[in-house]
Design a protein around this motif. Structure first.
Motif, short mmCIF file in Angstrom:
data_model
loop_
_atom_site.label_atom_id
_atom_site.label_comp_id
_atom_site.label_asym_id
_atom_site.label_seq_id
_atom_site.Cartn_x
_atom_site.Cartn_y
_atom_site.Cartn_z
N MET A 26 -0.70 -0.66 7.43
CA MET A 26 -1.08 -0.93 6.84
C MET A 26 -0.57 -2.15 5.34
N PRO A 27 -2.21 -3.50 5.49
CA PRO A 27 -1.89 -5.20 5.55
C PRO A 27 -0.73 -5.56 4.35
N SER A 28 -0.88 -4.19 3.74
CA SER A 28 0.29 -5.02 2.54
C SER A 28 2.20 -5.32 3.05
N MET A 29 1.80 -4.58 4.36
CA MET A 29 3.84 -4.39 4.82
C MET A 29 3.52 -5.97 5.21
N ILE A 30 2.76 -6.91 5.92
CA ILE A 30 2.21 -7.93 6.66
C ILE A 30 2.41 -8.58 5.62
N ASP A 31 1.51 -8.64 4.41
CA ASP A 31 1.91 -9.13 3.40
C ASP A 31 3.85 -9.52 2.40
N ARG A 32 4.42 -8.42 3.30
CA ARG A 32 5.61 -8.36 1.93
C ARG A 32 6.41 -9.14 2.80
N VAL A 33 5.83 -8.58 4.09
CA VAL A 33 6.90 -9.31 5.55
C VAL A 33 6.80 -10.94 4.93
N ALA A 34 5.64 -11.78 5.28
CA ALA A 34 5.35 -13.25 5.03
C ALA A 34 6.27 -13.61 3.78
N ALA A 35 5.88 -12.62 2.62
CA ALA A 35 6.11 -13.09 1.16
C ALA A 35 7.67 -13.55 0.91
#
Length: 174
Positions: A26-35
């Motif tokens: 789920m790419p949104s999970m990567i965005d959560r970590v990076a954010a």
């Protein structure tokens, strides 16, 4: 450059490295970590602290969220990498402890990874003013820690074999 600005810069670049190198279905999970890492960078840059050597509470909270996510899911990103970004403020670099492998081959791999990590840290690449050098260093440290985590699993299996139980770690001095 102050320790806080250096940490903020490292965190900003680390967020980009996470976006480029992390894996999750789920790419949104990567965005959560990076954010979360970017939030920490912004807090370090803009929030005053009461005590030198401490991260602002907002940054510590964001980094705790990032670490929790990295530990809870397999992003192929070790949470230890966060410590390299905060080291200018905290004065503490993540460790890469010896794995105490009884197999000579695994002990050599462990020693090689630790030596490569030490070279990146001691040659000052984390303090480079060149963004490309900093990104390459963070990427290299991430890869070395990921390899070390995988090697730790192999060492645990190898050390637990019946013919290896109770043996002293391999001696690489000769």
């Amino acid at each position: 450059m102050s320790a806080y600005l250096a940490s903020a810069r490292r965190l900003t670049h680390l967020a980009a490295v996470v976006r480029a190198k992390a894996y999750h279905p789920m790419p949104s999970m990567i965005d959560r970590v990076a954010a979360a890492i970017e939030t920490a960078a912004a807090a370090v840059r803009s929030t005053p602290v009461d005590e030198p050597g401490q991260l602002p509470n907002a940054a510590a909270d964001a980094l705790r969220e990032a670490a929790d996510l990295l530990n809870a899911h397999d992003f192929m990103i070790p949470a230890a990498i966060l410590g390299y970004a905060t080291a200018p403020v905290t004065g503490q670099l993540p460790a890469m402890e010896p794995l105490n492998a009884v197999s000579v081959q695994l002990a050599r791999e462990d020693a090689d990874l630790r030596a490569r990590r030490l070279a990146l840290v001691e040659h000052g690449h984390l303090n480079s003013r060149d963004d490309e050098v900093l990104v390459a260093t963070l990427t290299g440290l991430l890869i070395l820690h990921r390899k070390h985590e995988r090697l730790a699993g192999a060492v645990a299996v190898d050390n637990a074999r019946p013919f290896n139980r109770g043996k002293a770690p391999a001696d690489l001095s000769h």
